[in-house]
Motif scaffolding. Structure first.
Motif, mmCIF file in Angstrom:
data_model
loop_
_atom_site.group_PDB
_atom_site.id
_atom_site.type_symbol
_atom_site.label_atom_id
_atom_site.label_comp_id
_atom_site.label_asym_id
_atom_site.label_seq_id
_atom_site.Cartn_x
_atom_site.Cartn_y
_atom_site.Cartn_z
ATOM 1 N N ASN A 162 5.789 -2.671 12.133
ATOM 2 C CA ASN A 162 6.267 -3.832 11.220
ATOM 3 C C ASN A 162 5.693 -5.073 12.026
ATOM 4 O O ASN A 162 6.036 -5.372 13.123
ATOM 5 C CB ASN A 162 7.665 -3.757 11.068
ATOM 6 C CG ASN A 162 8.069 -4.845 9.994
ATOM 7 O OD1 ASN A 162 7.523 -5.857 10.016
ATOM 8 N ND2 ASN A 162 9.314 -4.588 9.417
ATOM 9 N N TRP A 212 0.887 -3.771 5.581
ATOM 10 C CA TRP A 212 2.279 -3.355 5.677
ATOM 11 C C TRP A 212 2.772 -3.652 3.773
ATOM 12 O O TRP A 212 3.257 -2.742 3.546
ATOM 13 C CB TRP A 212 2.995 -4.477 6.244
ATOM 14 C CG TRP A 212 4.573 -4.118 6.406
ATOM 15 C CD1 TRP A 212 5.587 -4.437 5.706
ATOM 16 C CD2 TRP A 212 5.055 -3.063 7.102
ATOM 17 N NE1 TRP A 212 6.712 -3.982 5.807
ATOM 18 C CE2 TRP A 212 6.427 -2.976 7.037
ATOM 19 C CE3 TRP A 212 4.593 -2.211 8.163
ATOM 20 C CZ2 TRP A 212 7.443 -2.254 7.786
ATOM 21 C CZ3 TRP A 212 5.221 -1.381 8.797
ATOM 22 C CH2 TRP A 212 6.841 -1.328 8.760
ATOM 23 N N TYR A 216 3.915 -0.329 1.950
ATOM 24 C CA TYR A 216 5.515 -0.197 2.134
ATOM 25 C C TYR A 216 6.008 0.700 0.942
ATOM 26 O O TYR A 216 5.948 0.140 -0.370
ATOM 27 C CB TYR A 216 6.124 -1.884 2.062
ATOM 28 C CG TYR A 216 7.842 -1.610 2.422
ATOM 29 C CD1 TYR A 216 8.056 -1.913 3.585
ATOM 30 C CD2 TYR A 216 8.443 -1.736 1.397
ATOM 31 C CE1 TYR A 216 9.435 -1.755 3.876
ATOM 32 C CE2 TYR A 216 9.742 -1.729 1.550
ATOM 33 C CZ TYR A 216 10.304 -1.820 2.728
ATOM 34 O OH TYR A 216 11.622 -1.772 3.179
#
Length: 258
Positions: A162, A212, A216
């Motif tokens: 992350n 990301w 996600y």
């Protein structure tokens, strides 16, 4: 399920990301019953390893212990691994060098070397019963600087950290180990065999914000079905808030994050 010892992870994953953050904080059990996998990181004072290579070694080592033939039904490690996977898959990373690193090689586990960076994942057990060779090792106090490993090798599972969460190398090592285990729990027999032929190697990188956002999993089932992505959501024992998604693990495929 192609990896029966990891079946409890697959069973839990479908609902895990949908839980409110406060429900992902797992209450501590009786201290005498808490189980964890020690992950020992070799960090020599004069020749520290590259951070990314060390994380890749730790991620591979953790999975290699779980899928070792000794961890399968009837093997010497099966009861210890099964009891651990049935609960919270807690890992505690420790650092070692010199004689202390050599000492842990005699304990049950698997050592992985990636570009000279070494990590040894040990057979999980009760924290209260840690061997003295492990208990004397430091958990915190050292870190490694960020490096620039370049593009990830094609064809390897990709573990993305992350970009908005700061983790020590020990915390990150535990999280990428969770990632390889979750990924393996969802693979079919043929895919798992293909990964085994690669020695369970993987690539670890810090995600860009774009990667990301693209990967996600708002819907975990859809993310796995369409993009072959699983997420590691932390229980909040150390460093970060419970419910934080620390790692996205992707099985090799074409997609927006690759």
């Amino acid at each position: 399920m192609s990896a029966p010892v990891l079946a409890p992870l697959a069973a839990r994953y479908a609902t895990w990301l949908g839980l409110p953050a406060e429900q992902t904080s797992v209450p501590e059990a009786d201290p005498g019953q808490v189980r964890a996998m020690p992950v020992v990181l070799r960090m020599e004072r004069g020749e520290p390893p590259a951070r990314t290579a060390l994380l890749e070694a730790a991620a591979t080592a953790a999975l290699a212990v779980c899928l070792d033939e000794r961890a399968q039904e009837g093997g010497d490690w099966h009861d210890a691994v099964s009891a651990w996977v049935a609960g919270h898959i807690r890992k505690v990373a420790r650092r070692a060098r010199g004689a202390h690193w050599r000492a842990v090689q005699d304990l049950p586990g698997v050592t992985i070397d990636v570009a000279g960076a070494e990590a040894r994942a040990l057979l999980p057990g009760r924290v209260a019963e840690l061997p003295k060779e492990v208990a004397r090792l430091q958990i915190s106090g050292s870190d490694l600087p960020a490096d620039e490993p370049g593009p990830a090798q094609e064809g390897l599972p990709l573990l993305l950290l992350n970009p908005d969460v700061t983790m020590t190398v020990g915390k990150a090592a535990a999280q990428v180990g969770h990632g390889t285990m979750l990924l393996a729990a969802l693979l079919d027999t043929e895919e798992l065999a293909a990964w085994q032929r690669l020695g369970y190697r993987c690539a670890v990188r810090t995600a860009t914000p774009r990667q990301w956002a693209a990967l996600y999993p708002a819907d975990p089932a859809q993310a796995w079905r369409e993009r072959r992505v699983v997420a590691v959501r932390d229980a909040g024992f150390t460093e970060i808030a419970p419910g934080t998604v620390t790692v996205l693990a992707q099985w090799p495929c074409a997609g927006p994050g690759r």
